[in-house]
Every structure is written in structure tokens, then in C-alpha cells.
Design an enzyme around this catalytic site. Structure first.
Site, PDB file in Angstrom:
ATOM      1  NE  ARG A  57      34.673  18.633 -11.757  1.00  0.00           N
ATOM      2  CZ  ARG A  57      33.817  18.611 -12.777  1.00  0.00           C
ATOM      3  NH1 ARG A  57      34.097  19.190 -13.890  1.00  0.00           N
ATOM      4  NH2 ARG A  57      32.642  17.990 -12.657  1.00  0.00           N
ATOM      5  CB  THR A  58      37.509  14.096  -7.489  1.00  0.00           C
ATOM      6  OG1 THR A  58      36.884  15.355  -7.268  1.00  0.00           O
ATOM      7  CG2 THR A  58      38.377  13.761  -6.307  1.00  0.00           C
ATOM      8  CE  LYS A  86      30.107 -10.850  -6.101  1.00  0.00           C
ATOM      9  NZ  LYS A  86      31.257 -11.684  -6.496  1.00  0.00           N
ATOM     10  NE  ARG A 107      33.969  12.172  -4.622  1.00  0.00           N
ATOM     11  CZ  ARG A 107      33.849  13.190  -5.473  1.00  0.00           C
ATOM     12  NH1 ARG A 107      32.944  13.131  -6.435  1.00  0.00           N
ATOM     13  NH2 ARG A 107      34.618  14.253  -5.376  1.00  0.00           N
ATOM     14  CG  HIS A 135      36.356  17.022  -1.814  1.00  0.00           C
ATOM     15  ND1 HIS A 135      37.514  16.396  -2.220  1.00  0.00           N
ATOM     16  CD2 HIS A 135      35.572  17.122  -2.919  1.00  0.00           C
ATOM     17  CE1 HIS A 135      37.425  16.133  -3.517  1.00  0.00           C
ATOM     18  NE2 HIS A 135      36.260  16.561  -3.958  1.00  0.00           N
TER      19      HIS A 135
HETATM   20  C1  NCD Z   1      32.341  18.388  -5.465  1.00  0.00           C
HETATM   21  C2  NCD Z   1      32.110  17.164  -4.596  1.00  0.00           C
HETATM   22  O1  NCD Z   1      32.050  16.043  -5.082  1.00  0.00           O
HETATM   23  O2  NCD Z   1      32.010  17.395  -3.392  1.00  0.00           O
HETATM   24  N1  NCD Z   1      32.845  18.056  -6.726  1.00  0.00           N
HETATM   25  C3  NCD Z   1      34.203  17.899  -6.884  1.00  0.00           C
HETATM   26  O3  NCD Z   1      34.797  17.022  -6.296  1.00  0.00           O
HETATM   27  N2  NCD Z   1      34.843  18.792  -7.650  1.00  0.00           N
HETATM   28  C4  NCD Z   1      31.205  19.338  -5.512  1.00  0.00           C
HETATM   29  C5  NCD Z   1      29.874  18.863  -6.002  1.00  0.00           C
HETATM   30  O4  NCD Z   1      29.683  17.696  -6.356  1.00  0.00           O
HETATM   31  O5  NCD Z   1      28.971  19.701  -6.050  1.00  0.00           O
END
Ligand code: NCD
Length: 333
Positions: A57-58, A86, A107, A135
């Protein structure tokens, strides 16, 4: 805050007025996200989307949001396909990638890593999740969803957060964002070993909110507007065996919902929900429940991320100028 050129690393950057501004811009994005209109306001701009942890999703919604504003997306996923494998430092990666992009989403599994990257970057950076820390864009889309679902001011909101509150970065960011409102009541339901770190609870109480801690799902969900369920963050445990101790401890299904929740309680989850039989924190039998907001919540991610890009790249008031109707078949709802 001044959004133009700003990195978004933590929800601590926001005041209530900033959130209202983001939400107002997000509302304006709806016809574009629904493909009724197209805009080219970010034509020529490039998003560097760098995801060093699994993401559906993100990652995709950041990419879609940028595309929907007319920009291009370049992506790298996982350590193996990046020069970090590397031995390249975050500093060097940031210096290089920020020469290729106008904004970067990142991320990474380590707390603080995205901030370190942003300090070396020549362009704004949006934190797409740094370890168990923060997040922020998820917390914004969660709050946006809560507001839409409950249809009234967030002051006085009652919310239960359930599951892995120790490692879950979404609940860490969300509880800190809620601090900005008035008279919030939070019920924290988790195994004792996975409880919300004390510092977050302290901050809430110091800001005048009430926080209740519970180990029983059925105690926690009876008198809230929102039930926010989360997955056991198995990737943050020392071993799979340890994560397995907690999996499936707090399962919400239709029967429990009907028996314990108020009829209008909204069910949320940042997703992915763990649908393996040993986990199932949100049962599939809730899928027809009109108060299950998880897919509306995921859809809202595009609106909120479009708003962030429009504000950071300072085009929020120009989006409509290049708008035109689409001429292909598009979904109407
Ligand atoms: C979450 C995350 O990555 O922190 N997912 C997301 O970004 N919607 C929650 C999760 O992974 O459980």
C-alpha cells in the site's frame, strides 16, 4: 508549518492547523484520485521511491499519488537490488538519489534511518516508515479516515488500539497525532509484553487525555468510536517462535463485534491484516460489515499522499489549473 520544500519525518512536526490544511487539500484531490479529472501539475517532477522493507500500500499509493499529479516515479525495492548491498552508506545514497529526484519517499527497518537520510538529501524526504519508530503519512491517512467515518470533530474521540503496540509504528504515530486534539480517550489492548512504550502514554496523559491499558479485547472495545486493530510485527522479533507466542491473541470477528461493540463502531487496520489461520486479527467474516473501513482507509492513503506532495512541491493551489476530464472508462464511485 511551511510545507514548501519540507521533509515529513515525524508527526511531531504538525500542529492542528497543519493537519487541517493537509485534509483540506486531500478533499480537493478526490476527483483526480477517482479518475474523473486528470491534472499535470507535477509534470516533469520525479519521485524517488525507496523501500528497503516489504510494502504494498504505502509504496504503491505514494507512486500512484505522484503519477496522478502528473509526475514520474523511479523505484528501488529491497536491499539486494540497491548499492547499499555493496556497502554504500545512507549518506552517499542520499546525495546521489537526491540528484535524480525532486522528492524522495523512503522506508527502512532502522529507527531514525530516514531522518539520517533526509539530513544528507538535497530534496525533501517523506518517511514511509522507519523501523518501529514512525509512519507519519499513515497516521495522517488514519486520522483523515477517522474524521470521515465518524463525521464530526475529533475532539472527544474514543479509540481502542489493539495488538502489537510495542513495535507497531502506525499506532506510535497515530497516538502522538491524536495528542493535538481535545479530550481523547485511548484504550490500549495488547499482551503485557507488547504494550505501548510508556513515553507515548505519558505524553498523552500530560496533554490531558485519558489512557486505559487492558489485556482483554472484550473490555476494550465496548465503548469506543474506533477499533484500530494491528498485526503482530513479526519482522521485529528476535525469532519467529517468539512472534508466534502472540499471534492470534486478539481476534475480532463478527460475533464478537455484535456482542461487545456499539452498532456504529468503526473498524480500522493499517493493513496488511494477517489472514493466516493462526493470526486472523480481523476475520474475513467482517468483510460485509458496513463499519469495516479498512479499504476506504487504504483508498484515503492516495488522497492524503497527493496532498502531501502538492504541499511539499508547493502546487496545491495550481492543481485545478491544468485539470481536464478523462476520456477513458473510469469508475464512478
Ligand atoms: C504498516 C507498516 O508498514 O507499518 N503497514 C502500512 O504501511 N500500511 C503496518 C504493518 O505492516 O503491520
Amino acid at each position: 508549518m511551511n510545507f514548501a520544500g519540507a521533509s515529513i519525518l515525524s508527526v511531531d512536526q504538525f500542529e492542528r492547523a497543519d493537519i487541517e490544511k493537509i485534509f483540506a487539500v486531500a478533499d480537493k484531490m478526490e476527483p483526480y484520485a477517482k479518475r474523473q479529472l486528470v491534472t499535470r501539475v507535477l509534470e516533469g517532477a520525479i519521485l524517488g521511491n525507496m523501500f528497503f522493507e516489504p510494502s504494498t500500500r504505502t509504496r504503491v499509493s505514494f507512486g500512484c499519488a505522484f503519477n496522478l499529479l502528473g509526475g514520474e516515479v523511479r523505484e528501488t525495492t529491497g536491499f539486494k537490488s540497491s548499492a547499499i548491498a555493496k556497502g554504500e552508506s545512507l549518506y552517499d545514497t542520499a546525495r546521489v538519489l537526491s540528484g535524480y529526484s525532486d522528492v524522495i519517499c523512503m522506508r527502512h527497518p532502522e529507527s531514525g534511518s530516514v531522518g539520517e537520510f533526509a539530513a544528507a538529501s538535497r530534496v525533501p524526504v517523506v518517511n514511509g516508515g522507519d523501523g518501529a519508530n514512525e509512519h507519519p503519512s499513515q497516521a495522517l491517512l488514519d486520522l483523515y479516515t477517522i474524521q470521515k467515518e465518524v463525521g464530526r470533530s475529533l475532539d472527544g474521540l474514543r479509540i481502542a488500539m489493539i495488538g502489537d503496540l510495542k513495535f507497531g509504528r502506525t499506532v506510535h504515530s497515530l497516538i502522538r497525532l491524536l495528542k493535538l486534539y481535545r479530550n481523547i480517550h485511548v484504550v490500549l489492548v495488547s499482551p503485557a509484553e507488547l504494550s505501548m512504550p510508556e513515553s507515548y502514554i505519558e505524553e498523552m496523559r500530560l496533554a490531558g487525555h485519558s489512557v486505559e491499558v487492558s489485556n482483554e479485547l472484550t473490555d476494550g472495545i465496548g465503548s469506543v468510536d474506533i477499533v484500530y486493530s494491528t498485526r503482530i510485527q513479526e519482522e521485529r522479533f528476535e525469532s519467529q517462535e517468539e512472534a508466534d507466542l502472540y499471534r492470534g491473541r486478539f481476534r475480532l470477528n463478527q460475533q464478537i463485534y455484535t456482542k461487545y461493540c456499539q452498532p456504529n463502531t468503526v473498524i480500522m487496520h493499517p493493513l496488511p491484516r494477517d489472514s493466516r489461520s493462526g493470526a486472523n486479527e480481523l476475520d474475513n467474516d467482517l468483510n460485509q460489515n458496513p463499519n469495516l473501513a479498512i479499504f476506504r482507509q487504504a483508498d484515503n492513503g492516495v488522497l492524503v499522499r497527493m496532498a502531501l506532495f502538492a504541499l511539499i512541491l508547493d502546487v496545491a493551489d495550481q492543481v485545478d489549473k491544468s485539470a481536464r476530464e478523462v476520456n477513458w472508462y473510469h469508475r464512478r464511485t
